[in-house]
Design a protein around this motif. Structure first.
Motif, short mmCIF file in Angstrom:
data_model
loop_
_atom_site.label_atom_id
_atom_site.label_comp_id
_atom_site.label_asym_id
_atom_site.label_seq_id
_atom_site.Cartn_x
_atom_site.Cartn_y
_atom_site.Cartn_z
N ILE A 69 -10.25 9.76 -12.20
CA ILE A 69 -11.16 8.97 -13.03
C ILE A 69 -11.81 7.86 -12.21
CG2 ILE A 69 -11.26 7.32 -14.97
CD1 ILE A 69 -9.12 9.06 -16.34
N GLU A 70 -13.13 7.90 -12.13
CA GLU A 70 -13.87 6.87 -11.41
C GLU A 70 -14.21 5.74 -12.38
OE1 GLU A 70 -14.28 6.35 -8.35
OE2 GLU A 70 -13.46 8.26 -7.68
N TYR A 126 -10.45 1.47 -3.91
CA TYR A 126 -10.25 0.13 -4.49
C TYR A 126 -8.78 -0.18 -4.66
CZ TYR A 126 -11.63 -3.92 -7.35
OH TYR A 126 -11.83 -5.20 -7.83
N VAL A 127 -8.04 0.81 -5.19
CA VAL A 127 -6.62 0.59 -5.47
C VAL A 127 -5.81 0.50 -4.17
CG1 VAL A 127 -4.56 1.70 -6.45
CG2 VAL A 127 -6.68 1.63 -7.76
N LEU A 128 -6.27 1.20 -3.14
CA LEU A 128 -5.50 1.19 -1.88
C LEU A 128 -6.03 0.13 -0.91
CD1 LEU A 128 -4.75 4.98 -1.50
CD2 LEU A 128 -3.16 3.17 -2.11
N ARG A 146 -7.14 7.61 6.14
CA ARG A 146 -6.67 7.06 4.86
C ARG A 146 -7.61 5.98 4.34
NH1 ARG A 146 -1.34 4.93 6.59
NH2 ARG A 146 -0.75 4.69 4.40
N PHE A 158 -5.24 6.56 -12.84
CA PHE A 158 -6.68 6.84 -12.66
C PHE A 158 -6.89 7.79 -11.49
CE2 PHE A 158 -7.94 2.40 -14.46
CZ PHE A 158 -8.03 2.92 -15.74
N VAL A 159 -6.24 7.50 -10.37
CA VAL A 159 -6.43 8.33 -9.17
C VAL A 159 -5.89 9.74 -9.42
CG1 VAL A 159 -5.85 8.61 -6.73
CG2 VAL A 159 -6.40 6.32 -7.63
N VAL A 178 -3.59 -5.50 -8.76
CA VAL A 178 -4.18 -4.63 -7.75
C VAL A 178 -4.88 -5.47 -6.69
CG1 VAL A 178 -6.02 -2.95 -7.33
CG2 VAL A 178 -4.42 -2.58 -9.20
N LEU A 225 0.83 -1.20 0.00
CA LEU A 225 0.00 0.00 0.00
C LEU A 225 0.87 1.26 0.00
CD1 LEU A 225 -2.82 -1.12 2.44
CD2 LEU A 225 -2.77 -1.23 -0.05
N GLY A 257 -3.69 2.12 -12.00
CA GLY A 257 -4.54 2.60 -10.91
C GLY A 257 -4.08 3.96 -10.43
N ARG A 288 1.97 1.87 -3.45
CA ARG A 288 0.89 2.41 -4.29
C ARG A 288 0.64 3.88 -3.98
NH1 ARG A 288 -3.38 -2.62 -4.13
NH2 ARG A 288 -1.90 -4.15 -4.93
N GLU A 289 0.76 4.23 -2.70
CA GLU A 289 0.56 5.64 -2.35
C GLU A 289 1.62 6.50 -3.04
OE1 GLU A 289 0.28 6.58 1.83
OE2 GLU A 289 0.29 8.74 1.37
N GLY A 311 -15.01 3.48 -5.00
CA GLY A 311 -14.33 4.49 -5.81
C GLY A 311 -12.95 3.97 -6.15
N THR A 312 -12.33 4.56 -7.16
CA THR A 312 -11.05 4.03 -7.64
C THR A 312 -9.97 4.10 -6.56
OG1 THR A 312 -11.67 4.81 -9.83
CG2 THR A 312 -9.40 4.17 -9.55
N THR A 313 -9.89 5.24 -5.85
CA THR A 313 -8.83 5.40 -4.85
C THR A 313 -8.92 4.31 -3.78
OG1 THR A 313 -8.97 7.77 -5.21
CG2 THR A 313 -7.74 7.05 -3.28
N ILE A 328 0.80 6.91 -6.65
CA ILE A 328 -0.29 7.87 -6.84
C ILE A 328 0.22 9.30 -6.69
CG2 ILE A 328 -2.41 8.78 -5.77
CD1 ILE A 328 -3.15 5.84 -5.13
N SER A 332 -10.28 -3.29 -2.72
CA SER A 332 -10.68 -4.43 -3.56
C SER A 332 -10.99 -5.65 -2.70
CB SER A 332 -9.55 -4.77 -4.54
OG SER A 332 -8.35 -5.07 -3.84
N GLU A 333 -10.27 -5.78 -1.60
CA GLU A 333 -10.43 -6.98 -0.77
C GLU A 333 -11.70 -6.96 0.06
OE1 GLU A 333 -8.00 -9.32 -1.66
OE2 GLU A 333 -7.82 -7.60 -3.00
#
Ligand code: FES
Lengths: 468, 98
Positions: free
Chosen positions: A370-371, B30-32, B70, A365-366, A453, A9, A362, A12-13, B26-28, A16, B35-36
């Motif tokens: 973009i949703e 889901y990506v962070l 977060r 997108f963020v 992801v 995570l 991803g 990923r942050e 939302g995408t944020t 982003i 999804s789980e």
């Protein structure tokens, strides 16, 4: 994976944040602040002190910029590194890097006696040890690290389960022994042995192995005049909210002029491979090994005798790229998938111009707000399901079978491990049972790739739904 | 006839009482890690099924608000669960259902 590994995570942050700055045009002026922002009050901390935490974050940012941490200059400023990343014309040839500041330098893999040891009369541990490495003193057994050969017999023998194995997770995960300790105790990856399966990335509990991302170059390319076309691997299903068509729509919304399914190329791979298999069978070849997994193709080179059996059929990515070049001459092609080894395949074949992982997509997108769940669906061509099936273990063999060839005896290698590599060595000697060997480096198939992801479990529920 | 009417109204009462769990898709989020949480409904204790209503929600607009909370976010009733995991949502529900 995912939720249970905070290192993922964290990465990923950073992706982003870097993508956002790059998109806003402030990467080269604001990036320096990132390690400070990410260590602000109230943020979780993982290290001894904030300075160490920032030093590691800085190195992680460098990896996200596409730099090799091993070669960095300690004094390099992130804003300057951002300028360099913005100007870069292509990725490094070797896509992995070890953040040595983050690497714990785990002690060598070994067995140790814990304080659950009762100093019992049985002395089963001592008696089981072929090396005589165990002494019992002061009511407690201990293992002499100098003479111990790590056989593990004492662990099995102990009636109190008092002996544990302490692994080096990245080394244990590597199926080819490419990850080893340098003189300073930190891990290094041998680029010649490494097959780029990416297992070490997920295995390290400190998140010390990272990919050199190409995300900044892609953000830049999206703003340039030359059009971009995305080639999207079938494993994308479930990687984002929404339907497959919405995911494609969201990619289109990023500014790609066209979005192509690599599944289309997969159909060609299957047809071509079926022919190759039939020819091989007719001329007495023992078996054909599939060639769509680039980590496996790399691994196969180190197995004596295997070369003659690995298919020479181009991968789905290559077929998809050729079709896209014809449809959009002059466009830059970006492969989007979950795979580390594809980064290298892209360079070696020179068929695509850049590679983006699902995690990086991803982040884009963020960064752009973009949703995906609300995205306008992109019109997808109707396909036979076999092409999309390449994303799952068994899918390639199934697609070859669906072409109508007869006499197929598939063997599925679902994940490259030391054990499965041994089986493949047996095959190379002509002693296997199957006549089509499908090899996927990741357990479950591409849906389990290191750049994914969501977990395989979640991805598979999407696959079940979409199949209905 | 009368019997039927009674049953329907009972169901309606139950629906009103249900605690709403809104999982941000939302995408944020889901990506962070969100999804789980997509199969959260299936992982809840079976006894809670008719007392809890789990649904996906578009971006809850919490990812854009300043502050230290977060993603991924889940709303359990009026409560915001940040850095949500199945365990955290279950804990929040347990308090509300107690
Ligand atoms: S994406 Fe979850 S709050 Fe915005």
């Amino acid at each position: 994976m995912s939720l249970d590994n905070e290192a993922v995570l964290l990465k990923r942050e950073i992706l982003i944040r870097v993508a956002t700055l790059a998109h806003e045009g402030t990467l080269t002026t604001q990036l320096r602040k990132l390690p400070y922002e990410m260590t602000a009050a109230g943020r979780p901390s993982y290290r001894c002190c904030v300075h160490h935490e920032r030093a590691i974050l800085r190195d992680r940012v460098l990896a996200v910029l596409g730099s090799a941490i091993e070669e960095r200059d300690e004094s390099v400023d992130l804003n300057e590194a951002a300028v360099e990343a913005w100007e870069r014309t292509g990725p490094d040839a070797f896509p992995l890097t070890v953040v040595d500041e983050a690497c714990k330098g785990c002690v060598r893999s070994h067995f140790t006696v814990t304080n659950a040891c009762q100093g019992c009369v049985a002395r089963s541990c001592r008696n089981s040890c072929p090396q005589g490495s165990i002494v019992v003193q002061g009511g407690r057994a201990s293992i002499d690290p100098e003479t111990c050969i790590n056989c593990g017999k004492c662990q099995e023998a102990c009636p109190y389960h008092a002996i544990i194995h302490l692994p080096v997770p990245c080394e244990e995960a590597c199926p080819v022994g490419a990850v080893t300790k340098g003189p300073d105790g930190k891990e290094t990856i041998d680029p010649d042995k490494c097959i780029l399966c990416g297992r070490c990335i997920g295995a390290c509990p400190f998140g010390a192995v990272m990919e050199k991302s190409d995300v900044v170059r892609i953000v830049r390319a999206l703003g340039d005049d030359r059009p971009l076309v995305a080639l999207v691997a079938p494993s994308v299903l479930g990687q984002f909210p929404g339907t497959l068509a919405q995911i494609y729509g969201a990619i289109h919304a990023l500014g790609f002029i066209d979005v192509k399914e690599v599944a289309e190329g997969a159909e060609q791979t299957a047809a071509h491979e079926a022919q190759e298999w039939a020819h091989g069978q007719a001329s007495g070849q023992a078996f054909l090994a599939t060639s769509c997994c680039p980590a496996w193709v790399r691994a196969s080179r180190a197995i004596p005798g295997m070369g003659a059996f690995v298919s020479t059929t181009p991968s789905p990515m290559v077929f998809a790229a050729r079709a896209a070049r014809t449809a959009h001459p002059g466009a830059q092609l970006v492969f989007v998938g979950p795979c580390t080894a594809k980064r290298r395949e892209a360079l070696d074949t020179a068929e695509v111009d850049a590679v983006l992982t699902f995690e990086e997509l991803g982040a884009l997108f963020v960064a752009r707000g973009i949703e995906v769940g609300q995205a306008e669906p992109f019109p997808l061509k109707a396909h036979r399901p076999e092409g999309r099936g390449f994303a799952l273990s068994g899918g390639v063999a199934a697609a070859v079978a669906a072409t109508g060839v007869t006499g197929l005896k598939p063997e599925l290698i679902n994940g490259l491990t030391r054990k499965s590599l041994n089986l493949l060595k047996v095959y190379a000697k002509g002693k296997g049972q199957g006549n089509l060997v499908e090899v996927m480096a990741c357990e479950g198939g591409c849906v389990a790739g290191p750049g994914k992801v969501c977990s395989v479990k979640v991805a598979l529920t999407h696959w079940d739904q979409e199949a209905k | 006839m009368n019997d039927k009417r009674r049953v329907i109204s009972e169901v309606e009462v139950k629906a009103m009482d249900r605690i709403s769990v809104r999982v941000c898709s939302g995408t944020t989020c889901y990506v962070l890690g969100g999804s789980e949480l997509m199969d959260l409904a299936r992982t809840l204790p079976p006894g809670w099924r008719d007392r809890v209503q789990v649904e996906g929600a578009p971006c809850l607009d919490l990812c854009r608000s300043p502050g230290q909370a977060r993603p991924p976010f889940v709303k359990v009733g009026d409560r915001v669960v940040a850095e949500a995991s199945v365990e955290k949502v279950v804990a929040a529900l347990r308090e509300l259902l107690a």
